[in-house]
Design a protein around this motif. Structure first.
Motif, PDB file in Angstrom:
ATOM      1  N   VAL A 297       0.819  -1.200   0.000  1.00 40.25           N
ATOM      2  CA  VAL A 297       0.000   0.000   0.000  1.00 40.25           C
ATOM      3  C   VAL A 297       0.859   1.260   0.000  1.00 40.25           C
ATOM      4  O   VAL A 297       0.496   2.281  -0.582  1.00 40.25           O
ATOM      5  CB  VAL A 297      -0.962  -0.015   1.214  1.00 40.25           C
ATOM      6  N   ARG A 298       2.014   1.194   0.652  1.00 37.93           N
ATOM      7  CA  ARG A 298       2.891   2.362   0.795  1.00 37.93           C
ATOM      8  C   ARG A 298       3.191   3.028  -0.550  1.00 37.93           C
ATOM      9  O   ARG A 298       3.193   4.251  -0.656  1.00 37.93           O
ATOM     10  CB  ARG A 298       4.190   1.982   1.498  1.00 37.93           C
ATOM     11  N   ALA A 299       3.422   2.255  -1.600  1.00 36.59           N
ATOM     12  CA  ALA A 299       3.744   2.840  -2.914  1.00 36.59           C
ATOM     13  C   ALA A 299       2.588   3.698  -3.428  1.00 36.59           C
ATOM     14  O   ALA A 299       2.814   4.782  -3.980  1.00 36.59           O
ATOM     15  CB  ALA A 299       4.077   1.738  -3.921  1.00 36.59           C
ATOM     16  N   GLY A 300       1.363   3.250  -3.244  1.00 37.78           N
ATOM     17  CA  GLY A 300       0.208   4.046  -3.652  1.00 37.78           C
ATOM     18  C   GLY A 300       0.093   5.312  -2.833  1.00 37.78           C
ATOM     19  O   GLY A 300      -0.209   6.391  -3.373  1.00 37.78           O
ATOM     20  N   LEU A 301       0.339   5.211  -1.546  1.00 36.03           N
ATOM     21  CA  LEU A 301       0.277   6.385  -0.684  1.00 36.03           C
ATOM     22  C   LEU A 301       1.349   7.395  -1.071  1.00 36.03           C
ATOM     23  O   LEU A 301       1.076   8.599  -1.145  1.00 36.03           O
ATOM     24  CB  LEU A 301       0.420   5.982   0.785  1.00 36.03           C
ATOM     25  N   VAL A 302       2.538   6.916  -1.356  1.00 39.71           N
ATOM     26  CA  VAL A 302       3.620   7.828  -1.752  1.00 39.71           C
ATOM     27  C   VAL A 302       3.238   8.591  -3.016  1.00 39.71           C
ATOM     28  O   VAL A 302       3.495   9.799  -3.118  1.00 39.71           O
ATOM     29  CB  VAL A 302       4.951   7.062  -1.925  1.00 39.71           C
ATOM     30  N   LYS A 303       2.604   7.936  -3.973  1.00 43.42           N
ATOM     31  CA  LYS A 303       2.165   8.629  -5.199  1.00 43.42           C
ATOM     32  C   LYS A 303       1.207   9.767  -4.864  1.00 43.42           C
ATOM     33  O   LYS A 303       1.306  10.856  -5.419  1.00 43.42           O
ATOM     34  CB  LYS A 303       1.512   7.649  -6.174  1.00 43.42           C
ATOM     35  N   HIS A 304       0.270   9.508  -3.961  1.00 47.62           N
ATOM     36  CA  HIS A 304      -0.664  10.565  -3.553  1.00 47.62           C
ATOM     37  C   HIS A 304       0.076  11.699  -2.834  1.00 47.62           C
ATOM     38  O   HIS A 304      -0.203  12.876  -3.065  1.00 47.62           O
ATOM     39  CB  HIS A 304      -1.758  10.010  -2.642  1.00 47.62           C
ATOM     40  N   LEU A 305       1.008  11.348  -1.958  1.00 50.11           N
ATOM     41  CA  LEU A 305       1.750  12.370  -1.217  1.00 50.11           C
ATOM     42  C   LEU A 305       2.607  13.226  -2.149  1.00 50.11           C
ATOM     43  O   LEU A 305       2.719  14.446  -1.950  1.00 50.11           O
ATOM     44  CB  LEU A 305       2.605  11.723  -0.126  1.00 50.11           C
ATOM     45  N   VAL A 306       3.187  12.625  -3.166  1.00 54.33           N
ATOM     46  CA  VAL A 306       3.963  13.383  -4.153  1.00 54.33           C
ATOM     47  C   VAL A 306       3.042  14.342  -4.904  1.00 54.33           C
ATOM     48  O   VAL A 306       3.377  15.518  -5.095  1.00 54.33           O
ATOM     49  CB  VAL A 306       4.709  12.439  -5.125  1.00 54.33           C
ATOM     50  N   ALA A 307       1.886  13.850  -5.328  1.00 58.01           N
ATOM     51  CA  ALA A 307       0.930  14.722  -6.034  1.00 58.01           C
ATOM     52  C   ALA A 307       0.502  15.879  -5.137  1.00 58.01           C
ATOM     53  O   ALA A 307       0.329  17.012  -5.605  1.00 58.01           O
ATOM     54  CB  ALA A 307      -0.282  13.914  -6.496  1.00 58.01           C
ATOM     55  N   MET A 308       0.341  15.628  -3.855  1.00 58.60           N
ATOM     56  CA  MET A 308       0.008  16.697  -2.915  1.00 58.60           C
ATOM     57  C   MET A 308       1.142  17.712  -2.833  1.00 58.60           C
ATOM     58  O   MET A 308       0.899  18.924  -2.875  1.00 58.60           O
ATOM     59  CB  MET A 308      -0.286  16.115  -1.527  1.00 58.60           C
ATOM     60  N   ALA A 309       2.371  17.228  -2.720  1.00 61.38           N
ATOM     61  CA  ALA A 309       3.523  18.127  -2.622  1.00 61.38           C
ATOM     62  C   ALA A 309       3.677  18.976  -3.877  1.00 61.38           C
ATOM     63  O   ALA A 309       4.138  20.117  -3.807  1.00 61.38           O
ATOM     64  CB  ALA A 309       4.795  17.314  -2.360  1.00 61.38           C
ATOM     65  N   GLU A 310       3.276  18.431  -5.012  1.00 60.11           N
ATOM     66  CA  GLU A 310       3.365  19.153  -6.279  1.00 60.11           C
ATOM     67  C   GLU A 310       2.151  20.053  -6.527  1.00 60.11           C
ATOM     68  O   GLU A 310       2.072  20.721  -7.555  1.00 60.11           O
ATOM     69  CB  GLU A 310       3.517  18.162  -7.432  1.00 60.11           C
TER      70      GLU A 310
END
Length: 174
Positions: A44-57
């Motif tokens: 699940v962590r990989a999916g969460l990281v994608k969302h967190l990156v999109a948030m940071a951007e």
């Protein structure tokens, strides 16, 4: 007990861990949020990281629901559309309510809070989401005001021989 919803909460370790636990527990309970059970936190962590990156951007925003103990109990990601002809609507991704909080109206509350958040974003006129067919989710979303606007048959393969429709739903905000 009602959940408290917050748009764009500070992303710290407790929030990240809470989202990871939420997503893992929802998946393991059979929730249609990108995985099939059993699932590990690492998957699940990989999916969460994608969302967190999109948030940071600045491409995505988090709506988180917290229970009375301050734990993450619900979440959804509001993701801006980058196609220049489609910036008037956004995507709602990874809509989750923790299994221990389901059946109490918190899903409806989460969707209402997401609609309120989207209305606060300049130029947004609608929310679009997709859901996995075969679970009745489209009926739940329809009861919250979403309309089915498309369906791709057998687009989601949850297991060999178990293909599900990808149901496209839209909520006009006007």
């Amino acid at each position: 007990m009602a959940l408290t919803f917050m748009l764009d909460p500070a992303v710290d370790r407790p929030l990240r861990d809470g989202l990871l636990d939420l997503w893992t527990d929802v998946s393991d309970a059979g929730g249609a949020v990108g995985f099939v059970p059993p699932v590990t936190r690492e998957a699940v962590r990989a999916g969460l990281v994608k969302h967190l990156v999109a948030m940071a951007e600045g491409r995505s925003r988090l709506l988180a629901g917290f229970d009375g103990d301050g734990r993450v109990a619900a979440a959804a990601f509001l993701t801006l559309n980058t196609h220049p002809l489609m910036t008037h609507w956004l995507w709602l991704y990874t809509v989750m309510v923790h299994p221990r909080h389901q059946g109490r109206g918190h899903g409806r509350d989460l969707l209402a809070a997401a609609a309120d958040a989207a209305r606060g974003i300049e130029g947004i006129e609608a929310i679009r989401l997709t859901c996995r067919g075969g679970l009745g989710l489209e009926h739940f979303y329809a009861s919250c005001g979403y309309k089915e606007v498309g369906r791709v048959p057998a687009a989601i393969r949850v297991a060999p021989g178990d293909d599900r429709d990808d149901v496209i739903m839209l909520l006009p905000l006007g």
